[in-house]
Design a protein around this motif. Sequence first.
Motif, PDB file in Angstrom:
ATOM      1  N   GLY A  87      -5.839  -8.772   8.042  1.00  0.00           N
ATOM      2  CA  GLY A  87      -5.645  -7.954   9.239  1.00  0.00           C
ATOM      3  C   GLY A  87      -4.623  -6.848   9.030  1.00  0.00           C
ATOM      4  O   GLY A  87      -4.842  -5.693   9.425  1.00  0.00           O
ATOM      5  N   THR A  88      -3.500  -7.211   8.403  1.00  0.00           N
ATOM      6  CA  THR A  88      -2.465  -6.209   8.136  1.00  0.00           C
ATOM      7  C   THR A  88      -2.977  -5.130   7.201  1.00  0.00           C
ATOM      8  O   THR A  88      -2.721  -3.935   7.390  1.00  0.00           O
ATOM      9  CB  THR A  88      -1.224  -6.886   7.520  1.00  0.00           C
ATOM     10  OG1 THR A  88      -0.688  -7.832   8.446  1.00  0.00           O
ATOM     11  CG2 THR A  88      -0.150  -5.860   7.181  1.00  0.00           C
ATOM     12  N   THR A  89      -3.710  -5.531   6.177  1.00  0.00           N
ATOM     13  CA  THR A  89      -4.246  -4.578   5.209  1.00  0.00           C
ATOM     14  C   THR A  89      -5.250  -3.634   5.852  1.00  0.00           C
ATOM     15  O   THR A  89      -5.211  -2.411   5.623  1.00  0.00           O
ATOM     16  CB  THR A  89      -4.902  -5.330   4.035  1.00  0.00           C
ATOM     17  OG1 THR A  89      -3.928  -6.161   3.404  1.00  0.00           O
ATOM     18  CG2 THR A  89      -5.463  -4.354   3.005  1.00  0.00           C
ATOM     19  N   ILE A  90      -6.144  -4.164   6.677  1.00  0.00           N
ATOM     20  CA  ILE A  90      -7.117  -3.319   7.371  1.00  0.00           C
ATOM     21  C   ILE A  90      -6.406  -2.316   8.276  1.00  0.00           C
ATOM     22  O   ILE A  90      -6.779  -1.134   8.344  1.00  0.00           O
ATOM     23  CB  ILE A  90      -8.098  -4.187   8.181  1.00  0.00           C
ATOM     24  CG1 ILE A  90      -9.019  -4.973   7.236  1.00  0.00           C
ATOM     25  CG2 ILE A  90      -8.920  -3.339   9.143  1.00  0.00           C
ATOM     26  CD1 ILE A  90      -9.951  -5.933   7.934  1.00  0.00           C
ATOM     27  N   GLN A  91      -5.362  -2.786   8.948  1.00  0.00           N
ATOM     28  CA  GLN A  91      -4.606  -1.903   9.833  1.00  0.00           C
ATOM     29  C   GLN A  91      -3.931  -0.779   9.042  1.00  0.00           C
ATOM     30  O   GLN A  91      -3.962   0.391   9.446  1.00  0.00           O
ATOM     31  CB  GLN A  91      -3.560  -2.709  10.600  1.00  0.00           C
ATOM     32  CG  GLN A  91      -2.764  -1.901  11.614  1.00  0.00           C
ATOM     33  CD  GLN A  91      -1.784  -2.757  12.375  1.00  0.00           C
ATOM     34  OE1 GLN A  91      -1.312  -3.785  11.884  1.00  0.00           O
ATOM     35  NE2 GLN A  91      -1.462  -2.357  13.597  1.00  0.00           N
ATOM     36  N   LEU A 108       0.838  -1.195   0.000  1.00  0.00           N
ATOM     37  CA  LEU A 108       0.000   0.000   0.000  1.00  0.00           C
ATOM     38  C   LEU A 108       0.876   1.249   0.000  1.00  0.00           C
ATOM     39  O   LEU A 108       2.028   1.207   0.446  1.00  0.00           O
ATOM     40  CB  LEU A 108      -0.905   0.020   1.237  1.00  0.00           C
ATOM     41  CG  LEU A 108      -2.102  -0.927   1.212  1.00  0.00           C
ATOM     42  CD1 LEU A 108      -2.673  -1.103   2.604  1.00  0.00           C
ATOM     43  CD2 LEU A 108      -3.166  -0.392   0.278  1.00  0.00           C
ATOM     44  N   PRO A 109       0.357   2.366  -0.495  1.00  0.00           N
ATOM     45  CA  PRO A 109       1.138   3.600  -0.442  1.00  0.00           C
ATOM     46  C   PRO A 109       1.503   3.950   0.999  1.00  0.00           C
ATOM     47  O   PRO A 109       0.670   3.834   1.902  1.00  0.00           O
ATOM     48  CB  PRO A 109       0.173   4.646  -1.031  1.00  0.00           C
ATOM     49  CG  PRO A 109      -0.781   3.857  -1.870  1.00  0.00           C
ATOM     50  CD  PRO A 109      -0.947   2.554  -1.162  1.00  0.00           C
ATOM     51  N   GLN A 110       2.735   4.353   1.217  1.00  0.00           N
ATOM     52  CA  GLN A 110       3.187   4.674   2.564  1.00  0.00           C
ATOM     53  C   GLN A 110       2.838   6.131   2.904  1.00  0.00           C
ATOM     54  O   GLN A 110       3.688   7.013   2.992  1.00  0.00           O
ATOM     55  CB  GLN A 110       4.689   4.432   2.678  1.00  0.00           C
ATOM     56  CG  GLN A 110       5.097   2.981   2.468  1.00  0.00           C
ATOM     57  CD  GLN A 110       4.416   2.041   3.461  1.00  0.00           C
ATOM     58  OE1 GLN A 110       4.581   2.194   4.676  1.00  0.00           O
ATOM     59  NE2 GLN A 110       3.656   1.078   2.954  1.00  0.00           N
ATOM     60  N   VAL A 111       1.548   6.355   3.070  1.00  0.00           N
ATOM     61  CA  VAL A 111       1.057   7.693   3.408  1.00  0.00           C
ATOM     62  C   VAL A 111       0.004   7.561   4.507  1.00  0.00           C
ATOM     63  O   VAL A 111      -0.587   6.500   4.696  1.00  0.00           O
ATOM     64  CB  VAL A 111       0.440   8.401   2.185  1.00  0.00           C
ATOM     65  CG1 VAL A 111       1.506   8.756   1.166  1.00  0.00           C
ATOM     66  CG2 VAL A 111      -0.646   7.535   1.542  1.00  0.00           C
ATOM     67  N   THR A 112      -0.207   8.643   5.220  1.00  0.00           N
ATOM     68  CA  THR A 112      -1.230   8.675   6.261  1.00  0.00           C
ATOM     69  C   THR A 112      -2.316   9.668   5.874  1.00  0.00           C
ATOM     70  O   THR A 112      -2.165  10.455   4.929  1.00  0.00           O
ATOM     71  CB  THR A 112      -0.628   9.086   7.616  1.00  0.00           C
ATOM     72  OG1 THR A 112      -0.180  10.446   7.534  1.00  0.00           O
ATOM     73  CG2 THR A 112       0.543   8.176   7.985  1.00  0.00           C
ATOM     74  N   SER A 113      -3.395   9.646   6.629  1.00  0.00           N
ATOM     75  CA  SER A 113      -4.507  10.542   6.334  1.00  0.00           C
ATOM     76  C   SER A 113      -4.081  12.005   6.391  1.00  0.00           C
ATOM     77  O   SER A 113      -4.642  12.852   5.670  1.00  0.00           O
ATOM     78  CB  SER A 113      -5.654  10.293   7.308  1.00  0.00           C
ATOM     79  OG  SER A 113      -5.237  10.507   8.647  1.00  0.00           O
ATOM     80  N   ALA A 114      -3.084  12.312   7.218  1.00  0.00           N
ATOM     81  CA  ALA A 114      -2.619  13.697   7.337  1.00  0.00           C
ATOM     82  C   ALA A 114      -1.951  14.184   6.054  1.00  0.00           C
ATOM     83  O   ALA A 114      -1.893  15.399   5.800  1.00  0.00           O
ATOM     84  CB  ALA A 114      -1.649  13.821   8.508  1.00  0.00           C
ATOM     85  N   GLU A 115      -1.459  13.239   5.259  1.00  0.00           N
ATOM     86  CA  GLU A 115      -0.771  13.595   4.010  1.00  0.00           C
ATOM     87  C   GLU A 115      -1.688  13.530   2.794  1.00  0.00           C
ATOM     88  O   GLU A 115      -1.262  13.834   1.681  1.00  0.00           O
ATOM     89  CB  GLU A 115       0.420  12.652   3.797  1.00  0.00           C
ATOM     90  CG  GLU A 115       1.430  12.644   4.940  1.00  0.00           C
ATOM     91  CD  GLU A 115       2.443  11.523   4.796  1.00  0.00           C
ATOM     92  OE1 GLU A 115       3.505  11.768   4.181  1.00  0.00           O
ATOM     93  OE2 GLU A 115       2.163  10.406   5.281  1.00  0.00           O
TER      94      GLU A 115
END
Length: 409
Positions: free
Chosen positions: A253-257, A64-71
């Motif tokens: 589980g990892t994907t949901i996290q 998955l893209p290594q980004v967070t909601s803040a970005e």
Amino acid sequence: MPLPRTLRRFRRSTIRRTGWAALAVVVVSVLWVNGFHNIGTANGAGNEQCVSQPVQADPVAPVLPQVTSAELPEPRSITGPTTAYTQTAAINPVTDAATAVQQLPTTFTSSDGAATTVTDTTRILAINQNGGLAAAVIGLGFGCNLIGRDTATDITKLMPGNQQLPLVTQNGHELNAESILQLAPTVVVTDASIGPYDVQLQLRQAGIPVVMVPIAYEDGVDGVAPQIQFVANALGVPALGEKLSERTQAEIGTTIQQLGTMAPTDPDKKPRVVFLYLRGSVYYWFGAGSGADSIIQSIGARDVATEVGFAGMSPTNAEALVRAAPDVIIVMTLGLASVGGIDEAVQLPGIGQTPAGANKRIVDMSDYEVMSFGPRTASVLAALGTAIYAPDLAYVPEADPAASTGTGE
């Protein structure tokens, strides 16, 4: 994925059953005389030339893209359509020596209540509406024993390097008894999403073990592991079922996290999502208990159907959809094509009056992936989640398969 069959399942009609059963017995007898009972020793997807994927014992979650909601921009402010693509369709088996741990015969009760005994798995026919059963068979290490397919199964993608298997359905998801009997399966693994049920009964009456697997989509993501385990038990490899179930669940589980870090934490900023089934000028809403609710919740979005108390799968009206006010509408790729594409879809009654319609925020995904609920579930969640939260970072294959997402003939 024709909805009427999903909604109705199959009424177990007895009309013409006796006559068809007699015909099936005659056909099998002819095939037996001509030696089909000796074919079972050959490897299915071909035989010795079958190419299996490398073994994968441990979980490997999709990237998955290594980004967070803040970005990322607020999901509710994103405009324009997106197609969700999985990065690969290939399924790696948990072993390349399934028969070494196999224990046959196995006797159990199928989901339709019939006592079933499986003695031979050298020629497996795994068929249902979404392809999840064939995917489980491949993941358990029996991919090279598959001899035919349903419309949703593309063996050339699930097991690259192999030729396509014969199709045993007609008119979409209607089983063709003659095609099945000609393949001489030693076991048929199926469920109530495909039929008619009379054909499945005919195969049983002809002496072929028919394993009826419980429907998984009603439990959504939570139904994946039980379905895999049921198939594994039927094939005499319960320990491999545990391995594949654990691997699949760990990947989910990892994907949901990871998707949780991409989704807004504030509920008011989470996108309101509905899943519509489009066909021509008609659309159905997939609500609570349809499996779509589980997918939407798993990617960290707000499932509007559950919030408003809409259950099951049934037609909806423009007023209900407008009141639901979804920010994103998920559809199946072929369904979107059936209405003429994005521009025509937003002209359907009610859709254009929603935030999703006004912003053309429609996310489509292959009919044969989006609700497959099998070993590839984590990849489906990853593709949908990225398409909703970070469409600019979503995976797009070099050769866009959007125009040919089906494998039916």
